[in-house]
Design a protein around this motif. Structure first.
Motif, PDB file in Angstrom:
ATOM      1  N   GLN A  18      -6.742   2.145 -11.789  1.00 58.60           N
ATOM      2  CA  GLN A  18      -7.511   0.963 -11.393  1.00 58.60           C
ATOM      3  C   GLN A  18      -8.391   1.167 -10.168  1.00 58.60           C
ATOM      4  OE1 GLN A  18      -5.722  -2.889 -11.287  1.00 58.60           O
ATOM      5  NE2 GLN A  18      -4.174  -2.402 -12.823  1.00 58.60           N
ATOM      6  N   GLN A  19      -8.122   2.205  -9.380  1.00 60.75           N
ATOM      7  CA  GLN A  19      -8.841   2.362  -8.128  1.00 60.75           C
ATOM      8  C   GLN A  19      -9.659   3.655  -8.103  1.00 60.75           C
ATOM      9  OE1 GLN A  19      -9.038   0.199  -5.389  1.00 60.75           O
ATOM     10  NE2 GLN A  19      -8.165  -1.209  -6.903  1.00 60.75           N
ATOM     11  N   PRO A  20     -10.889   3.592  -7.570  1.00 61.23           N
ATOM     12  CA  PRO A  20     -11.751   4.781  -7.520  1.00 61.23           C
ATOM     13  C   PRO A  20     -11.363   5.705  -6.368  1.00 61.23           C
ATOM     14  CG  PRO A  20     -12.894   2.896  -6.577  1.00 61.23           C
ATOM     15  CD  PRO A  20     -11.567   2.385  -7.073  1.00 61.23           C
ATOM     16  N   LEU A  21     -10.508   6.669  -6.671  1.00 62.44           N
ATOM     17  CA  LEU A  21     -10.031   7.606  -5.661  1.00 62.44           C
ATOM     18  C   LEU A  21     -10.361   9.022  -6.096  1.00 62.44           C
ATOM     19  CD1 LEU A  21      -6.517   6.023  -5.034  1.00 62.44           C
ATOM     20  CD2 LEU A  21      -8.502   5.858  -3.526  1.00 62.44           C
ATOM     21  N   THR A  22     -10.651   9.873  -5.130  1.00 64.39           N
ATOM     22  CA  THR A  22     -10.999  11.264  -5.399  1.00 64.39           C
ATOM     23  C   THR A  22      -9.946  12.175  -4.794  1.00 64.39           C
ATOM     24  OG1 THR A  22     -13.362  10.739  -5.387  1.00 64.39           O
ATOM     25  CG2 THR A  22     -12.740  13.057  -5.102  1.00 64.39           C
ATOM     26  N   SER A  53      -8.029   3.544   1.281  1.00 63.97           N
ATOM     27  CA  SER A  53      -8.709   4.614   2.017  1.00 63.97           C
ATOM     28  C   SER A  53      -8.075   5.977   1.778  1.00 63.97           C
ATOM     29  CB  SER A  53      -8.707   4.302   3.513  1.00 63.97           C
ATOM     30  OG  SER A  53      -7.381   4.216   4.020  1.00 63.97           O
ATOM     31  N   ARG A  54      -6.747   6.001   1.565  1.00 64.15           N
ATOM     32  CA  ARG A  54      -6.057   7.286   1.348  1.00 64.15           C
ATOM     33  C   ARG A  54      -4.753   7.028   0.613  1.00 64.15           C
ATOM     34  NH1 ARG A  54      -5.235  11.288   6.379  1.00 64.15           N
ATOM     35  NH2 ARG A  54      -7.478  11.494   5.998  1.00 64.15           N
ATOM     36  N   MET A  55      -4.450   7.899  -0.340  1.00 61.07           N
ATOM     37  CA  MET A  55      -3.149   7.872  -1.001  1.00 61.07           C
ATOM     38  C   MET A  55      -2.543   9.268  -0.900  1.00 61.07           C
ATOM     39  SD  MET A  55      -1.976   6.391  -4.728  1.00 61.07           S
ATOM     40  CE  MET A  55      -2.983   7.467  -5.765  1.00 61.07           C
ATOM     41  N   VAL A  56      -1.251   9.306  -0.597  1.00 59.64           N
ATOM     42  CA  VAL A  56      -0.558  10.578  -0.372  1.00 59.64           C
ATOM     43  C   VAL A  56       0.699  10.625  -1.227  1.00 59.64           C
ATOM     44  CG1 VAL A  56       0.521  12.085   1.339  1.00 59.64           C
ATOM     45  CG2 VAL A  56      -1.407  10.619   2.010  1.00 59.64           C
ATOM     46  N   TYR A  57       0.878  11.741  -1.909  1.00 62.84           N
ATOM     47  CA  TYR A  57       2.119  12.014  -2.648  1.00 62.84           C
ATOM     48  C   TYR A  57       2.739  13.275  -2.054  1.00 62.84           C
ATOM     49  CZ  TYR A  57       4.998  14.356  -6.157  1.00 62.84           C
ATOM     50  OH  TYR A  57       6.010  15.038  -6.787  1.00 62.84           O
ATOM     51  N   PRO A  78      -8.786   0.597   7.107  1.00 63.71           N
ATOM     52  CA  PRO A  78      -8.302   0.323   8.468  1.00 63.71           C
ATOM     53  C   PRO A  78      -8.439  -1.133   8.903  1.00 63.71           C
ATOM     54  CG  PRO A  78      -9.514   2.383   8.431  1.00 63.71           C
ATOM     55  CD  PRO A  78      -9.676   1.777   7.071  1.00 63.71           C
ATOM     56  N   LYS A  79      -9.508  -1.803   8.505  1.00 64.35           N
ATOM     57  CA  LYS A  79      -9.734  -3.179   8.952  1.00 64.35           C
ATOM     58  C   LYS A  79      -9.282  -4.213   7.927  1.00 64.35           C
ATOM     59  CE  LYS A  79     -13.524  -1.996  12.079  1.00 64.35           C
ATOM     60  NZ  LYS A  79     -14.941  -2.265  12.473  1.00 64.35           N
ATOM     61  N   SER A  80      -8.571  -3.775   6.906  1.00 59.68           N
ATOM     62  CA  SER A  80      -8.080  -4.688   5.871  1.00 59.68           C
ATOM     63  C   SER A  80      -6.737  -5.281   6.269  1.00 59.68           C
ATOM     64  CB  SER A  80      -7.920  -3.931   4.545  1.00 59.68           C
ATOM     65  OG  SER A  80      -7.263  -4.731   3.580  1.00 59.68           O
ATOM     66  N   LEU A 236      -0.258  11.461   6.869  1.00 61.69           N
ATOM     67  CA  LEU A 236       0.239  10.122   6.649  1.00 61.69           C
ATOM     68  C   LEU A 236      -0.204   9.159   7.753  1.00 61.69           C
ATOM     69  CD1 LEU A 236       3.849  11.052   5.499  1.00 61.69           C
ATOM     70  CD2 LEU A 236       2.111   9.957   4.080  1.00 61.69           C
ATOM     71  N   ILE A 237      -0.278   9.642   8.974  1.00 64.58           N
ATOM     72  CA  ILE A 237      -0.695   8.808  10.092  1.00 64.58           C
ATOM     73  C   ILE A 237      -2.188   8.472   9.993  1.00 64.58           C
ATOM     74  CG2 ILE A 237      -1.046   8.841  12.606  1.00 64.58           C
ATOM     75  CD1 ILE A 237       1.647  10.368  12.757  1.00 64.58           C
ATOM     76  N   GLY A 238      -2.938   9.323   9.282  1.00 61.78           N
ATOM     77  CA  GLY A 238      -4.358   9.064   9.110  1.00 61.78           C
ATOM     78  C   GLY A 238      -5.252  10.096   9.756  1.00 61.78           C
ATOM     79  N   GLY A 239      -4.682  11.247  10.119  1.00 67.69           N
ATOM     80  CA  GLY A 239      -5.463  12.296  10.743  1.00 67.69           C
ATOM     81  C   GLY A 239      -6.465  12.905   9.788  1.00 67.69           C
ATOM     82  N   PRO A 240      -7.429  13.681  10.311  1.00 63.18           N
ATOM     83  CA  PRO A 240      -8.446  14.301   9.450  1.00 63.18           C
ATOM     84  C   PRO A 240      -7.835  15.336   8.520  1.00 63.18           C
ATOM     85  CG  PRO A 240      -8.588  15.157  11.699  1.00 63.18           C
ATOM     86  CD  PRO A 240      -7.618  14.020  11.734  1.00 63.18           C
ATOM     87  N   LEU A 241      -8.405  15.444   7.322  1.00 57.99           N
ATOM     88  CA  LEU A 241      -7.954  16.445   6.372  1.00 57.99           C
ATOM     89  C   LEU A 241      -8.601  17.783   6.692  1.00 57.99           C
ATOM     90  CD1 LEU A 241      -8.122  14.386   3.044  1.00 57.99           C
ATOM     91  CD2 LEU A 241      -6.209  14.649   4.628  1.00 57.99           C
ATOM     92  N   THR A 242      -7.871  18.858   6.456  1.00 58.15           N
ATOM     93  CA  THR A 242      -8.396  20.192   6.773  1.00 58.15           C
ATOM     94  C   THR A 242      -8.645  20.975   5.495  1.00 58.15           C
ATOM     95  OG1 THR A 242      -6.117  21.036   6.967  1.00 58.15           O
ATOM     96  CG2 THR A 242      -7.200  20.243   8.965  1.00 58.15           C
TER      97      THR A 242
END
Length: 242
Positions: A18-22, A53-57, A78-80, A236-242
């Motif tokens: 249902q959600q547009p995630l890459t 904004s981000r999903m993590v498994y 973040p502002k939701s 998970l905290i929201g740091g930048p991806l490397t």
């Protein structure tokens, strides 16, 4: 497919449908341990520019220590004010365990309309699911409880009770996806004007994934090493991806 993996995949697939995630990487990271020459798990990450904004498994499967653990976190913007979604599903050798929740983005006790909109529709389901046979109290401390919602379902379970979680997970995911898609009603959004949602979220996530609060991170560090454990928590905290 193990029962914990199937339950986590059930939630992931429903969200991705249902959600547009890459997805970032394939997977984002393999997880390795000194106790095994082969990877013991994977970390997958998706990013989006809409409601999520981000999903993590994070999946860890280590038969020698009877560990089969699968965690899903889906973070709203973040502002939701829409809560985050989380599901943990685990087999530990002697029992199954899970926790399922929508993590609040504002203080519930001082925002009644927010609580009623985001959480109250889950009440009957929460009460019914909490009273099922085959469930027992999970070991989670008061500080962890304080960071979650009163609608969190968290138990150890026998196999039958764990399998019975499928429709409960479906219902929580469906309710949450409805909030993500439709957004909160305008009066509810206005009622959250006293809260800096992004700043509050950064603080809550730092606490939620702190090793000082959740002892699971000490176990993850023993299994994967501290650098890998710190890397998972940073994503998970929201740091930048490397």
């Amino acid at each position: 497919m193990s029962l914990p993996f199937a339950l986590a995949t059930r939630a992931l697939d429903a969200i991705l449908a249902q959600q547009p995630l890459t997805e970032v990487g394939s997977p984002y990271r393999e997880l390795r341990s000194p106790m095994s020459p082969a990877p013991v798990g994977t970390m997958r990450v998706w990013e989006g520019s809409g409601g999520i904004s981000r999903m993590v498994y994070v999946g860890l499967t280590v038969p020698p220590i009877n560990l089969d653990s699968h965690m899903v976190f889906a973070f709203t913007a973040p502002k939701s004010g829409v809560p985050h979604f989380t599901l943990d599903s685990v087999y530990g050798g002697a029992y199954y365990a899970y926790h399922l929740d929508l993590i609040p983005r504002a203080e519930l006790s001082s925002h009644l309309s927010y609580m009623d909109s985001a959480y109250h529709p889950l009440t009957a389901l929460y009460e019914e699911a909490s009273q099922r046979e085959g469930l027992s109290r999970a070991h989670i401390g008061p500080r962890q409880h304080a960071l979650m919602s009163p609608w969190m379902l968290v138990h150890r379970a026998d196999e039958a009770a764990f399998q019975g979680m499928n429709p409960i997970v479906d219902a929580y995911v469906s309710h949450w996806l409805g909030l993500v898609s439709a957004g909160l009603p305008s009066p509810v959004v206005e009622s959250l004007g006293d809260t800096d949602l992004a700043a509050r979220d950064a603080t809550v996530r730092a606490n939620l994934f702190s090793p000082a609060v959740d002892p699971v991170w000490a176990q993850v560090s023993r299994l994967l090493g501290e650098p890998a454990s710190d890397g998972i928590r940073d994503v998970l905290i929201g740091g930048p991806l490397t």
